[in-house]
Design an enzyme around this catalytic site. Structure first.
Site, mmCIF file in Angstrom:
data_model
loop_
_atom_site.group_PDB
_atom_site.id
_atom_site.type_symbol
_atom_site.label_atom_id
_atom_site.label_comp_id
_atom_site.label_asym_id
_atom_site.label_seq_id
_atom_site.Cartn_x
_atom_site.Cartn_y
_atom_site.Cartn_z
ATOM 1 C CG LEU A 20 71.791 -6.114 10.892
ATOM 2 C CD1 LEU A 20 71.167 -5.071 9.657
ATOM 3 C CD2 LEU A 20 70.820 -6.712 11.277
ATOM 4 C CB CYS A 76 76.403 2.142 8.935
ATOM 5 S SG CYS A 76 74.869 1.455 9.783
HETATM 6 N N1 LIG Z 1 70.788 -0.104 9.583
HETATM 7 C C1 LIG Z 1 71.806 -0.671 9.664
HETATM 8 O O1 LIG Z 1 72.082 -1.303 8.754
HETATM 9 C C2 LIG Z 1 72.743 -1.032 10.756
HETATM 10 C C3 LIG Z 1 73.545 -2.024 11.014
HETATM 11 C C4 LIG Z 1 74.317 -2.076 12.181
HETATM 12 C C5 LIG Z 1 74.056 -1.376 13.266
HETATM 13 N N2 LIG Z 1 73.460 -0.350 13.178
HETATM 14 C C6 LIG Z 1 73.126 0.788 14.149
HETATM 15 O O2 LIG Z 1 71.787 0.325 14.981
HETATM 16 C C7 LIG Z 1 71.321 1.590 15.439
HETATM 17 C C8 LIG Z 1 69.677 1.661 14.958
HETATM 18 O O3 LIG Z 1 69.731 1.843 13.557
HETATM 19 P P1 LIG Z 1 68.756 1.681 12.560
HETATM 20 O O4 LIG Z 1 69.240 1.674 11.179
HETATM 21 O O5 LIG Z 1 67.981 0.475 12.980
HETATM 22 O O6 LIG Z 1 67.734 2.957 13.009
HETATM 23 P P2 LIG Z 1 66.305 3.371 12.612
HETATM 24 O O7 LIG Z 1 66.267 4.753 12.740
HETATM 25 O O8 LIG Z 1 65.549 2.750 11.571
HETATM 26 O O9 LIG Z 1 65.442 2.987 13.916
HETATM 27 C C9 LIG Z 1 65.481 3.395 15.139
HETATM 28 C C10 LIG Z 1 64.101 3.335 16.033
HETATM 29 O O10 LIG Z 1 64.365 3.690 17.115
HETATM 30 C C11 LIG Z 1 63.116 4.672 17.592
HETATM 31 N N3 LIG Z 1 63.145 5.157 18.750
HETATM 32 C C12 LIG Z 1 64.040 6.168 19.186
HETATM 33 N N4 LIG Z 1 64.053 6.429 20.444
HETATM 34 C C13 LIG Z 1 63.004 5.625 21.040
HETATM 35 C C14 LIG Z 1 62.695 5.332 22.339
HETATM 36 N N5 LIG Z 1 63.047 6.159 23.273
HETATM 37 N N6 LIG Z 1 61.919 4.438 22.523
HETATM 38 C C15 LIG Z 1 61.252 3.627 21.672
HETATM 39 N N7 LIG Z 1 61.608 3.719 20.268
HETATM 40 C C16 LIG Z 1 62.624 4.761 19.914
HETATM 41 C C17 LIG Z 1 62.767 5.407 16.341
HETATM 42 O O11 LIG Z 1 61.427 5.597 16.429
HETATM 43 C C18 LIG Z 1 63.166 4.695 15.188
HETATM 44 O O12 LIG Z 1 62.115 3.706 14.669
HETATM 45 C C19 LIG Z 1 71.999 2.804 15.187
HETATM 46 O O13 LIG Z 1 72.768 3.075 16.001
HETATM 47 C C20 LIG Z 1 72.623 2.075 13.904
HETATM 48 O O14 LIG Z 1 74.019 3.006 13.661
HETATM 49 C C21 LIG Z 1 72.457 -0.132 11.951
#
Ligand SMILES: NC(=O)c1ccc[n+]([C@@H]2O[C@H](COP(=O)([O-])OP(=O)(O)OC[C@H]3O[C@@H](n4cnc5c(N)ncnc54)[C@H](O)[C@@H]3O)[C@@H](O)[C@H]2O)c1
Length: 438
Positions: free
Chosen positions: A153, A263
């Site tokens: 996404l 990303c």
């Molecule tokens: N943001 C994007 O557009 C996007 C798109 C595709 C893939 N991704 C990938 O998805 C993943 C997440 O990205 P994001 O942007 O959502 O990250 P983010 O930093 O917005 O959210 C991650 C969340 O995980 C929580 N967290 C960490 N460890 C935890 C645990 N042990 N238990 C419970 N909660 C925990 C944090 O508090 C945080 O709220 C990454 O690997 C990213 O590369 C992101």
């Protein structure tokens, strides 16, 4: 199905809300108590169009809830998703897997009955093997399968992308896990979204290869833009001319200030590191990362040139701070190195962004943050469009001209046609197109 989503950031919250909307029962877990308390009050911690309504509707329907406590929802779930962050590791740029492995250890203690543990976070090849090993070591008795299901996404269009994906990638050799993933995604499958089944390592690599390829397209057109400026060609027409070729495609061919966001920067570097570790260096991607890094600061030189060669003592109005429109995400935004470089050059910076100012204040000091774009333009020597928010697409040029000290526009997103802006008496500099003087 019962789903536990571990990590309630961009990906976890959007995925959790969308799965709930398909009719599944989803508990979103996060260790950030403040974030969970806000969500329980109905407040959405991120700016994402449509998300507030989607979350509210599914909470009302009793299919979506939020908690900091991981054990109960994981024990009850048939599918547990890991959607925690995988930032760049300080020092070497490898993906930092601390959060993923910590989540795997916590999940292991709570598993009850056959459970599919799905990694949705972007993780390097082989991470699924390690997640499986961690869970197996902690709970030799547990019945589970680990799956890679990368997420594609885009922020700003996240719900649409999740509900209408170009493809769903499921990496697992376990037939039972594949069946359960198909059941979970059935509503999309009925919408004809293709599901691609692969082994786990292949799925992990698909995500990085996709992001690296898109980053390469952007960087390619950015370098072509630089060449256009030198030879008097127009990069937008070059992009259209090549993009109409179906083998190339027109998307991700918009010249600009370099890619940013949560990303592309970290994923390209992590892929480079993985490739180096396996003695299969990806030289093209290495060049992409290096060219992009240099480009962001070079944009400040473009502004200085537009100001007549020096930015010292000048006031620069920056429109748009987030790394792209329709998000409040400031991670790796091109505005950050641009503004730092302008400060280094001795310029004063005023800024306005429709959604990202609170986030920006946490990373950019010494900036005068303004309430509107016209307030931002007040007495500025140059106006720089850094993010192409809708509200910057129909500027009131006469009003701007009155507000500004000098009529200079640097359009790093090529939102405007040079002639159109010149007509209003502005000097205009775009990217990869001939500049116009007043
Ligand atoms: N943001 C994007 O557009 C996007 C798109 C595709 C893939 N991704 C990938 O998805 C993943 C997440 O990205 P994001 O942007 O959502 O990250 P983010 O930093 O917005 O959210 C991650 C969340 O995980 C929580 N967290 C960490 N460890 C935890 C645990 N042990 N238990 C419970 N909660 C925990 C944090 O508090 C945080 O709220 C990454 O690997 C990213 O590369 C992101």
């Amino acid at each position: 199905m019962r789903v536990a989503m571990i990590g309630t950031g961009y990906v976890g919250l959007v995925s959790g809300a969308c799965f709930a909307d398909f009719g599944h029962h989803v508990t979103c877990v996060d260790q950030d108590a403040g974030k969970i308390a806000a969500l329980q009050r109905g407040e959405i911690p991120i700016f994402e169009p449509g998300l507030e309504d989607l979350v509210a509707a599914n909470v009302r329907a009793g299919r979506l809830n939020f908690t900091t406590e991981l054990k109960t929802p994981v024990a009850k779930a048939e599918m547990v998703f890991i959607a925690v962050g995988t930032p760049s590791r300080r020092g070497d740029g490898h993906a930092d897997l601390t959060f993923v492995y910590a989540a795997a250890r916590e999940i292991a203690t709570a598993l009850d009955g056959f459970t599919v543990v799905v990694t949705k976070s972007t993780v390097p090849v082989g991470t699924g093997d390690e997640v499986e090993r961690i869970i197996r070591a902690a709970r030799p008795d547990a019945e589970f399968a680990t799956v890679s299901n990368p997420e594609f996404l885009r922020e700003g269009a996240a719900i649409r992308d999740f509900k209408h994906p170009d493809r769903i990638v499921v990496g697992s050799d376990a037939p039972r896990a594949r069946e359960m993933m198909a059941a979970l995604y059935r509503p999309l499958y009925l919408n004809a979204a293709p599901i691609l089944y692969t082994d786990r390592r292949t799925a992990e690599l698909i995500k990085y290869a996709a992001n690296a390829f898109l980053a390469t397209k952007i960087t390619f057109i950015n370098e072509i833009a630089d060449l256009c400026e030198q030879v008097g060609a127009d990069v937008q027409q070059v992009a259209r001319g090549i993009g109409l070729d179906n083998r190339i495609g027109g998307k991700f061919l918009h010249a600009g200030p370099g890619f940013g966001g949560s990303c592309f920067p970290k994923d390209t570097v992590a892929l480079i590191k993985t490739a180096q570790d396996h003695a299969a260096p990806l030289r093209i991607v290495e060049a992409v990362a290096a060219v992009n890094d240099a480009r962001k600061r070079a944009m400040a030189r473009k502004v200085a040139t537009a100001l007549g060669g020096s930015a010292r003592g000048k006031t620069v109005a920056v429109l748009g701070l987030t790394f792209k429109p329709n998000t409040d995400d400031m991670r790796e935004a091109p505005s950050i190195p641009l503004i730092l470089a302008l400060h280094d050059m001795g310029a004063k910076v005023r800024a306005y962004d429709p959604a990202g100012m609170e986030q920006a204040k946490q990373v950019l000091a010494g900036v005068t943050y303004c309430d509107s774009l016209y307030a931002c333009a007040e007495r500025a020597d140059a106006l720089v469009i850094v993010t192409e928010w809708e509200e910057f697409r129909a500027l009131d040029f006469p009003r701007l001209k009155t507000a500004m000290a000098r009529p200079i526009i640097v359009d790093l997103r090529n939102v405007y046609q040079p002639d159109e802006v010149a007509k209003h008496g502005f000097a205009y500099v775009g990217v990869g197109r001939p500049a116009t003087a007043t």
